[in-house]
Scaffold this motif. Structure first.
Motif, PDB file in Angstrom:
ATOM      1  N   VAL A 172       1.012  -1.322  -0.099  1.00  0.00           N
ATOM      2  CA  VAL A 172      -0.170   0.045   0.164  1.00  0.00           C
ATOM      3  C   VAL A 172       0.964   1.190  -0.018  1.00  0.00           C
ATOM      4  O   VAL A 172       1.997   1.264   0.453  1.00  0.00           O
ATOM      5  CB  VAL A 172      -0.978   0.017   1.164  1.00  0.00           C
ATOM      6  CG1 VAL A 172      -0.039   0.259   2.664  1.00  0.00           C
ATOM      7  CG2 VAL A 172      -2.095   1.110   1.177  1.00  0.00           C
ATOM      8  N   ALA A 173       0.295   2.392  -0.498  1.00  0.00           N
ATOM      9  CA  ALA A 173       1.467   3.655  -0.712  1.00  0.00           C
ATOM     10  C   ALA A 173       1.159   4.347   0.874  1.00  0.00           C
ATOM     11  O   ALA A 173       2.276   4.895   1.196  1.00  0.00           O
ATOM     12  CB  ALA A 173       0.748   4.448  -1.613  1.00  0.00           C
ATOM     13  N   ALA A 214       1.054  10.627   2.828  1.00  0.00           N
ATOM     14  CA  ALA A 214      -0.234  11.248   2.062  1.00  0.00           C
ATOM     15  C   ALA A 214      -0.393  10.508   0.721  1.00  0.00           C
ATOM     16  O   ALA A 214       0.550  10.563  -0.146  1.00  0.00           O
ATOM     17  CB  ALA A 214       0.083  12.694   1.929  1.00  0.00           C
ATOM     18  N   ALA A 215      -1.448   9.876   0.465  1.00  0.00           N
ATOM     19  CA  ALA A 215      -1.853   9.512  -0.756  1.00  0.00           C
ATOM     20  C   ALA A 215      -3.429   9.689  -0.998  1.00  0.00           C
ATOM     21  O   ALA A 215      -4.111   9.718   0.154  1.00  0.00           O
ATOM     22  CB  ALA A 215      -1.405   8.172  -1.201  1.00  0.00           C
ATOM     23  N   HIS A 216      -3.890  10.057  -2.062  1.00  0.00           N
ATOM     24  CA  HIS A 216      -5.177  10.396  -2.084  1.00  0.00           C
ATOM     25  C   HIS A 216      -6.122   9.478  -2.527  1.00  0.00           C
ATOM     26  O   HIS A 216      -7.913  10.076  -2.394  1.00  0.00           O
ATOM     27  CB  HIS A 216      -5.122  11.812  -2.875  1.00  0.00           C
ATOM     28  CG  HIS A 216      -4.840  11.315  -4.431  1.00  0.00           C
ATOM     29  ND1 HIS A 216      -3.670  11.415  -5.042  1.00  0.00           N
ATOM     30  CD2 HIS A 216      -5.562  11.146  -5.504  1.00  0.00           C
ATOM     31  CE1 HIS A 216      -3.430  11.043  -6.061  1.00  0.00           C
ATOM     32  NE2 HIS A 216      -4.686  10.611  -6.599  1.00  0.00           N
ATOM     33  N   VAL A 217      -6.223   8.295  -3.103  1.00  0.00           N
ATOM     34  CA  VAL A 217      -7.087   7.214  -3.353  1.00  0.00           C
ATOM     35  C   VAL A 217      -7.472   6.444  -2.344  1.00  0.00           C
ATOM     36  O   VAL A 217      -6.779   5.634  -1.688  1.00  0.00           O
ATOM     37  CB  VAL A 217      -6.833   6.805  -4.564  1.00  0.00           C
ATOM     38  CG1 VAL A 217      -7.956   5.793  -5.006  1.00  0.00           C
ATOM     39  CG2 VAL A 217      -6.563   7.579  -5.669  1.00  0.00           C
ATOM     40  N   ARG A 218      -8.574   6.410  -1.601  1.00  0.00           N
ATOM     41  CA  ARG A 218      -8.927   5.645  -0.567  1.00  0.00           C
ATOM     42  C   ARG A 218      -9.313   4.129  -1.033  1.00  0.00           C
ATOM     43  O   ARG A 218     -10.054   4.203  -2.148  1.00  0.00           O
ATOM     44  CB  ARG A 218     -10.293   6.110   0.137  1.00  0.00           C
ATOM     45  CG  ARG A 218      -9.885   7.597   0.989  1.00  0.00           C
ATOM     46  CD  ARG A 218     -11.246   8.019   1.218  1.00  0.00           C
ATOM     47  NE  ARG A 218     -11.930   7.515   2.077  1.00  0.00           N
ATOM     48  CZ  ARG A 218     -12.043   7.506   3.485  1.00  0.00           C
ATOM     49  NH1 ARG A 218     -11.333   8.299   3.869  1.00  0.00           N
ATOM     50  NH2 ARG A 218     -12.611   6.665   4.205  1.00  0.00           N
ATOM     51  N   GLY A 219      -9.114   3.323  -0.508  1.00  0.00           N
ATOM     52  CA  GLY A 219      -9.500   1.779  -0.831  1.00  0.00           C
ATOM     53  C   GLY A 219      -9.345   0.897   0.369  1.00  0.00           C
ATOM     54  O   GLY A 219      -8.184   0.260   0.378  1.00  0.00           O
ATOM     55  N   GLY A 220     -10.319   0.458   1.014  1.00  0.00           N
ATOM     56  CA  GLY A 220     -10.000  -0.585   2.111  1.00  0.00           C
ATOM     57  C   GLY A 220      -9.572  -0.089   3.474  1.00  0.00           C
ATOM     58  O   GLY A 220      -9.062   1.067   3.604  1.00  0.00           O
ATOM     59  N   LYS A 221      -9.350  -1.203   4.508  1.00  0.00           N
ATOM     60  CA  LYS A 221      -8.878  -0.741   5.929  1.00  0.00           C
ATOM     61  C   LYS A 221      -8.007  -1.827   6.150  1.00  0.00           C
ATOM     62  O   LYS A 221      -7.911  -2.789   5.575  1.00  0.00           O
ATOM     63  CB  LYS A 221     -10.185  -0.710   6.793  1.00  0.00           C
ATOM     64  CG  LYS A 221     -11.192   0.133   6.576  1.00  0.00           C
ATOM     65  CD  LYS A 221     -10.913   1.223   7.137  1.00  0.00           C
ATOM     66  CE  LYS A 221     -11.113   1.671   8.571  1.00  0.00           C
ATOM     67  NZ  LYS A 221     -11.087   3.156   8.960  1.00  0.00           N
ATOM     68  N   ILE A 222      -7.158  -1.512   6.987  1.00  0.00           N
ATOM     69  CA  ILE A 222      -5.889  -2.124   7.451  1.00  0.00           C
ATOM     70  C   ILE A 222      -6.340  -3.439   8.375  1.00  0.00           C
ATOM     71  O   ILE A 222      -5.837  -4.663   7.927  1.00  0.00           O
ATOM     72  CB  ILE A 222      -4.975  -1.432   8.406  1.00  0.00           C
ATOM     73  CG1 ILE A 222      -3.805  -2.287   8.263  1.00  0.00           C
ATOM     74  CG2 ILE A 222      -5.530  -0.981   9.745  1.00  0.00           C
ATOM     75  CD1 ILE A 222      -2.611  -1.365   9.218  1.00  0.00           C
ATOM     76  N   ASP A 223      -7.675  -3.498   8.804  1.00  0.00           N
ATOM     77  CA  ASP A 223      -8.090  -4.461   9.537  1.00  0.00           C
ATOM     78  C   ASP A 223      -8.669  -5.484   8.536  1.00  0.00           C
ATOM     79  O   ASP A 223      -9.573  -6.369   9.080  1.00  0.00           O
ATOM     80  CB  ASP A 223      -9.128  -4.197  10.825  1.00  0.00           C
ATOM     81  CG  ASP A 223      -9.947  -3.207  10.341  1.00  0.00           C
ATOM     82  OD1 ASP A 223     -10.207  -3.259   8.992  1.00  0.00           O
ATOM     83  OD2 ASP A 223     -11.064  -2.715  11.153  1.00  0.00           O
TER      84      ASP A 223
END
Length: 258
Positions: A172-173, A214-223
């Motif tokens: 992940v970024a 900082a990166a601007h595209v959201r997608g999913g969660k760490i959990d």
């Protein structure tokens, strides 16, 4: 192409400074200026830096930095993660790999395994996998992104949607303080999500610099991962999220949390 330890250190010094003279680097590493110039020629050829009169300066690249540069950043931490992940992957399993330098380094640590079945949209990983004659390799078809050497779009979705693998390994970024995973492009988020959704176990691999990046595209969660591998203990808020979800956190210097 693999970088030497000295070249990795030079790349990091260049990243942190606007300009460095050849003579300064030669004194720092106790080598000749000719040796430093050869190092700089390689780094510049890979888009990591730009030669100027008497020295070298960093490249100002918007968004995520070039793949070749990312291969040099935090390389020791990524190697530590890779060795630990390799201990959690048995022989004979199927694995899906996403793009990114950390998954690629993790894959290199698996090259001594036997009879792995590899599914990937990352040509760097696919070509490495072909060096082990016991591996079976399946790749996505479609248009390549030149710099990252990966396939996105319909070909990527067709590949990861067609199989249910034992372990999915993805990076992940960045990770926001609430545990949201961040990337620079929507296609990268989609590839990561498809691997997670189509894997019995999902391994998220990331070094400590990704927390708060900082990166601007959201997608999913760490959990949403099954196991998170990191080289250092994450921030307290992230540890709390992981512990409450039941996700296994492995800090790859031997420290573990249930």
């Amino acid at each position: 192409m693999l970088f030497s330890a000295r070249q990795v250190q030079i790349a990091e010094m260049v990243r942190q400074q606007d300009f460095i003279r050849v003579e300064v680097l030669a004194r720092h590493f106790n080598v000749t200026t000719q040796t430093i110039r050869r190092d700089l020629n390689l780094l510049c050829a890979r888009g990591i830096a730009r030669r100027t009169h008497g020295g070298v300066q960093r490249m100002n690249i918007p968004g995520n930095v070039a793949y070749a540069w990312r291969q040099t950043l935090n390389s020791e931490a990524k190697q530590t993660i890779a060795r630990e992940v390799a201990r959690h992957v048995p022989n004979g399993v199927s694995l899906a790999f996403s793009i990114g330098t950390t998954p690629e380094i993790v894959f290199k640590a698996l090259l001594a395994h036997r009879q792995l079945r590899i599914f990937t949209n990352n040509l760097n990983i696919a070509m490495l996998a072909c060096t082990n004659p016991t591996f079976e390799v399946t790749v996505a078809g479609g248009r390549l992104r030149n710099e990252d050497r990966d396939v996105m779009g319909a070909g990527m979705e067709a590949l990861f949607g067609a199989y249910k693998v034992d372990i999915g390994i993805y990076g992940v970024a960045g990770v926001d303080q609430d545990g949201t995973l961040l990337d620079f492009y929507e296609e990268e988020v989609r590839a990561r999500q498809m691997i997670r959704e189509n894997s019995r176990s999902a391994f998220l691999v990331l070094d400590h610099t990704k927390f708060g990046r900082a990166a601007h595209v959201r997608g999913g969660k760490i959990d949403e991962a099954t196991t998170v591998f990191c080289d250092r203990t994450p921030p307290a808020a992230i540890v709390s999220i992981v512990e409450q979800s039941g996700v296994k956190l492995i800090v790859c210097k031997g420290e573990k949390t249930p």
